[in-house]
Scaffold this motif. Sequence first.
Motif, PDB file in Angstrom:
ATOM      1  N   ASP A 170       0.826  -1.215   0.000  1.00 47.75           N
ATOM      2  CA  ASP A 170       0.000   0.000   0.000  1.00 47.75           C
ATOM      3  C   ASP A 170       0.858   1.262   0.000  1.00 47.75           C
ATOM      4  O   ASP A 170       2.021   1.240   0.411  1.00 47.75           O
ATOM      5  CB  ASP A 170      -0.869   0.044   1.268  1.00 47.75           C
ATOM      6  N   ASP A 171       0.239   2.340  -0.400  1.00 46.97           N
ATOM      7  CA  ASP A 171       0.752   3.717  -0.245  1.00 46.97           C
ATOM      8  C   ASP A 171       1.787   4.151  -1.284  1.00 46.97           C
ATOM      9  O   ASP A 171       2.210   5.296  -1.270  1.00 46.97           O
ATOM     10  CB  ASP A 171       1.356   3.968   1.156  1.00 46.97           C
ATOM     11  N   HIS A 185      -5.784   3.053  -4.111  1.00 48.35           N
ATOM     12  CA  HIS A 185      -5.769   3.162  -2.637  1.00 48.35           C
ATOM     13  C   HIS A 185      -6.089   4.603  -2.243  1.00 48.35           C
ATOM     14  O   HIS A 185      -5.496   5.130  -1.309  1.00 48.35           O
ATOM     15  CB  HIS A 185      -4.391   2.721  -2.134  1.00 48.35           C
ATOM     16  N   HIS A 200      -5.149   9.871   0.134  1.00 45.28           N
ATOM     17  CA  HIS A 200      -4.872   9.113   1.353  1.00 45.28           C
ATOM     18  C   HIS A 200      -5.107   9.950   2.615  1.00 45.28           C
ATOM     19  O   HIS A 200      -4.677   9.587   3.709  1.00 45.28           O
ATOM     20  CB  HIS A 200      -3.445   8.560   1.350  1.00 45.28           C
TER      21      HIS A 200
END
Length: 330
Positions: A114-115, A164, A168
């Motif tokens: 992720d990220d 994702h 964020h």
Amino acid sequence: MSDENTMIRRRKRVKRLKIYLVTIFLLMTITPSVASVFAINHLTKLQKNVDELTDRLNEFQDEYKANQAAQIAKENEETKQAVETKETEQLHYEYYEENYVVPEDFKRVYLTFDDGPSIYTSQIMDILDSYGVKATFFVTGNQANVHPEWYKEIVDRGHSIGMHSYTHVYKSIYESEVSFEYDLKRIHETVETAAGVDCKLYRFPGGSSNEVSAVPMQNLCKMVKDNGWNYFDWNVSSQDASNVPLRSVDIVNNVVFGIAKNDRSVVLMHDAGDKYSTVLALPIIIERIMAMDKTVILPIDESTPEIQHLSVPAEMLEDTGAGENEEVTQ
Ligand code: ZN
């Protein structure tokens, strides 16, 4: 004469009484002052002791933190050296070949990052490549303007790309359905533009079970599904999102022990500038998984059965054709 004597005695009595009163008065005023002076003196000493102890405690804590950081750095360095000096076998799974069907009784492990993309994405893919392993990258829009090529590289090298969120930033994404939809469309367009993929995989920041959303998460899950897309949470966490930098060996253990409990594991890891210990842990994780009996590492694709913390009942969904892949086993 008698009167005179009486007078003298009376004067003496008065004089004694005066002395007596003055003494009492003095005792009543001086004693507390003296006592206060002693008490203040004593308190000052105590305060000094407390200050000294506090200083020593702070010194001890600083020393402890420094030792711990040095220990983690040392262990990470050792892991790095072990990985670098090790002759990496170029193992290639035959099941990546076209039309290969993974046997039913094999355990499946889906490594997810992720990220990203980040400065480490390329390095992570080098490691994955050296073992012939494919993974899934749930990306944000953080590098869309500066390094659009990083998104494309993920796809070009045969890995799965998932969304994702664009920003964020929990507060803005989960503020309302409108703000979520805006962010969702934005990351979808970003991946389409940068990587040339009509992305259908999503991972909610914080997972579908997060408790920060101002809107019921089920509505947002439904929104993703109504687009004909699917979302994935995880059932194994490497815990590498912890604020305290984790030792590579702990990341390895978290993943390996987590996988042992499942037939199908979606492993949560992070691809970010401050997650180098995850990069260091990766080769060991892959080797440990490869050493497991009848276990394969696969990328998530549209046919992968979902792992979700919060699911949407089929009757709530619009008819988009999504969810028809339940029977597919890979
Ligand atoms: Zn995230």
